[in-house]
Structures are given as C-alpha cells and as structure tokens.
Write an enzyme that holds these catalytic residues in place. Sequence first.
Site, short mmCIF file in Angstrom:
data_model
loop_
_atom_site.label_atom_id
_atom_site.label_comp_id
_atom_site.label_asym_id
_atom_site.label_seq_id
_atom_site.Cartn_x
_atom_site.Cartn_y
_atom_site.Cartn_z
N ASP A 1 -119.42 -70.65 -50.11
CA ASP A 1 -117.88 -71.81 -50.16
C ASP A 1 -116.92 -71.57 -51.48
OD1 ASP A 1 -114.71 -72.57 -50.18
OD2 ASP A 1 -115.95 -74.72 -49.02
N HIS B 1 -132.46 -54.83 -52.91
CA HIS B 1 -133.83 -55.91 -52.61
C HIS B 1 -134.73 -55.90 -53.35
CE1 HIS B 1 -135.60 -58.59 -49.49
NE2 HIS B 1 -135.36 -57.67 -48.56
#
Length: 432
Positions: A380, A164
């Site tokens: 995508d 993170h």
Amino acid sequence: MANADSSATELTVKQGEPTLVLPAEETPKGLYFLNNLDQNIAVIVRTCYCFKSDSKGNEDAAEVVKNALSKLLVQCYPLAGRLTISSAGKLIVNCTGEGAVFVEAEASFGIEDIGDLTKPDPLVLGKLVYEIPGAQHILQIPPLVVQVTKFKCGAFVIGMSMNHCMLDGLAAMEFMNSWGETARGLPLKVGPVLDRTILKSRDPTKIEFPHPEFDEIEDVSNTNKLYEEEMLYRYFCFGPEKLEQLKQIAMQDKVLNKCTTFEALSAFVWRARCEALGMQPDQQTKLLFAVDGRSRFEPPLPEGFFGNGIVLTYSLSKAGELLTNPLSFTVGLVQNAVSMVTDSYMRSAIDYFEITRARPSLAATMVITTWYRLSFHTIDFGWGEPIFSGPVALPEKEVILFLSHGTQRKNINVLLGLPASAMKIFEQLMEI
C-alpha cells in the site's frame, strides 16, 4: 493467459526519459558479496503492481513512489549499485550509489482496457516495464528498474524489473511492502538484514549429497522439435473444491498419510506436461522447485534476510513411471524432494556450486515457481492495496507459475507455456 489481442497494438504507452533515483543519504561504497544461492538465479524478473483508489487520483503517484524509493535505498543500498564480476569470476554488486533507473510513463487508455487482469497479456504488460535499450546481458541492466505508468482512469502501475540474484520472492515482497510503508511515512515492519556471508560456502568445501538437479538429461523424446511450433500461454484455475479433489485422488489408494495442496498440484501438472509433450516411457524427466530455506538453515536465517534464501530441490523419474502409476507415486516423489531439504543438504548445494560453478540444466525439466504464498497483495503506497499484482511473463519455457487468484486468494492459477499441439492435449488433461 489471454492470447495477444489485436487491440493490444493500439494501446500505447508513452515513456519519459529515464532518470536515476539516488539514495536519500550517503550509503556505503565498495563490493557487496552475493552468495552461491544468488549466483544460480541471475535472471531478470518483471512484475507489475496496479493501484486505483476511488478517493484519490494518480497525479502525484510517480513523485510519491520515487521519493519513497530514494529513502528506502538508504537501507537497501545494494539495489542502487551495479552488478559486476568478482576476481573469483562470480557475480558481485559494486555499491556505487548510482541509483535505480526510474521512468515516468502515460498510457493512452484506462486500466479496464487491458481486459481480465487475472489473465494478463504480456504484449500489453510488457509496455509497463522499462527495458534498458541495447542491453546485451545482465551486467548492462541495473539491479532495479522502475516504471510508473499513469492511466486515463486514475489508476497507476508500478512496473518493476529486478535481477533475481538480488532478492527472492519473499525478500522482494518484504521490499515492496517496506517501500509502501515508507511512502505512507510508517516505520518498517521488517527491516533488511544485508549480510549474505552467513550463506557463504564452507572452508574446506564439503559435498555430502548427489546434486542431479544440475545434470543434463538427454532429450530422447525429441521434444525440442515440438518447440519449433508456436508457443501458447494459458492459465488454469484451480479452486478450493478442485484442489481438494486432487488431494483426495492422490490419497485414495492409502499409500500416503498426508498430502499438501502444493504436492498434489505439482505432481498432477508434472504428469500432464510429460504426457502433453509426448515423452517416451524411458525419457528421464526432472522436476525442479524452490524450497524456502529460511527456517531450515541452522541457525535459521534472520527475519528480513535481504537476498535469496531459497534452494532448488528436485525429483527424477522416467516419464513412463509417472504416467502408469497412480498420482500417489508422483506426489511421493515431490514429498521426498521437500523433505530432502535440510541444513546439510543446502550447504552441500552451496559448496557444490563453489567447486563446479554448475547451473541447473533444464533439458526434459519442469520448473515450478510458487507465488501464491507471497502477500504482494498487501502493498500500500497510500492508494490502498493493489487491484492486481503479478508477473509480466514467464522467464523460461520450462517454468510454470503457481499464482493466487480471486478476492479470497483461495484459488490457484497455474500459468504455463507449451507448443500449440502439446497445449491442446494439456488442456484436456486439466479436466478432472
């Protein structure tokens, strides 16, 4: 969350040997600065992105994902480096160009065997993210570890382990979308802006606000005893009608002029968790949640800021006050926490860490992480948008996740873990 199914043990994933994906071209070497907002959340976040196309199999999925990563690491080269400790005793990235760890894997089952993907089972999903063998601490785990698992049904999953301290949710979402764009041969919609020194501490430092988000709270209710019980993990789905109902309840006494979905849901869950854990009326309790500071800094952070632009804000209250007052009281506390986050407050927090090196204390605390505003569902790689994307598990027992759910993404799933006896009470409190 679905309980660990007995069949989970029969679902096997065969991992290949890990390799390193290097940037496709030479990248800058040397030390890369991490600011104080990065320092505070150096935890490993594990996520999964599942793709399945009706017209295209998964034969070359690993190759496509790998090649695109190699190209993207040219621009996002700190992810190809290794974490180390600076001379000032803080985390810093040594940009070595060693590359991201990459593993190809094959599942012995189809994606449908995992069951309801909106209620994933960490036992199964955990097999889709590669763990560095023998790693004792975060310095031994590369910033980016990727596993591509092919399923019998033609689906594949990108399982990702990322520190993170490298990226917050918004930056991770932009990174994933850029990765997909690269795979499809498209230019990046949002290129990464790597300079994190725009958030370095001031000289001289200037602490202008109290920062009780870092303070230790005494557990007078002895909730630690409860945590010796078995932990149960559950999802609670809030559809548009239930969310609207919560907002109406929060505003029915006319104390508040307005109320957002986040404020109403956070307040509702915070109260319920205090009650479920049996907190004493005089138990001080803290709510922590991240606010995106990108537009709140002066000047605002540039689009594509590659790092953490989130700042923790807090609410403090005695448990008895939360439970005896109407919901509007708790919502008001959440609203104050949001409005407190200004440029000067955030820079004060950055300077506070510079002086104290304090980490937020989690005793008698609830931490909310909000993912439902992030568009991970638009990624995508050439197989269409993911049929599922989300976390593998919760990083800490105090953390609660708000996730979007459903095809219209109008529902919010609240994911949390509680000791078994507390979960029983919490489930009843979720009925409104």
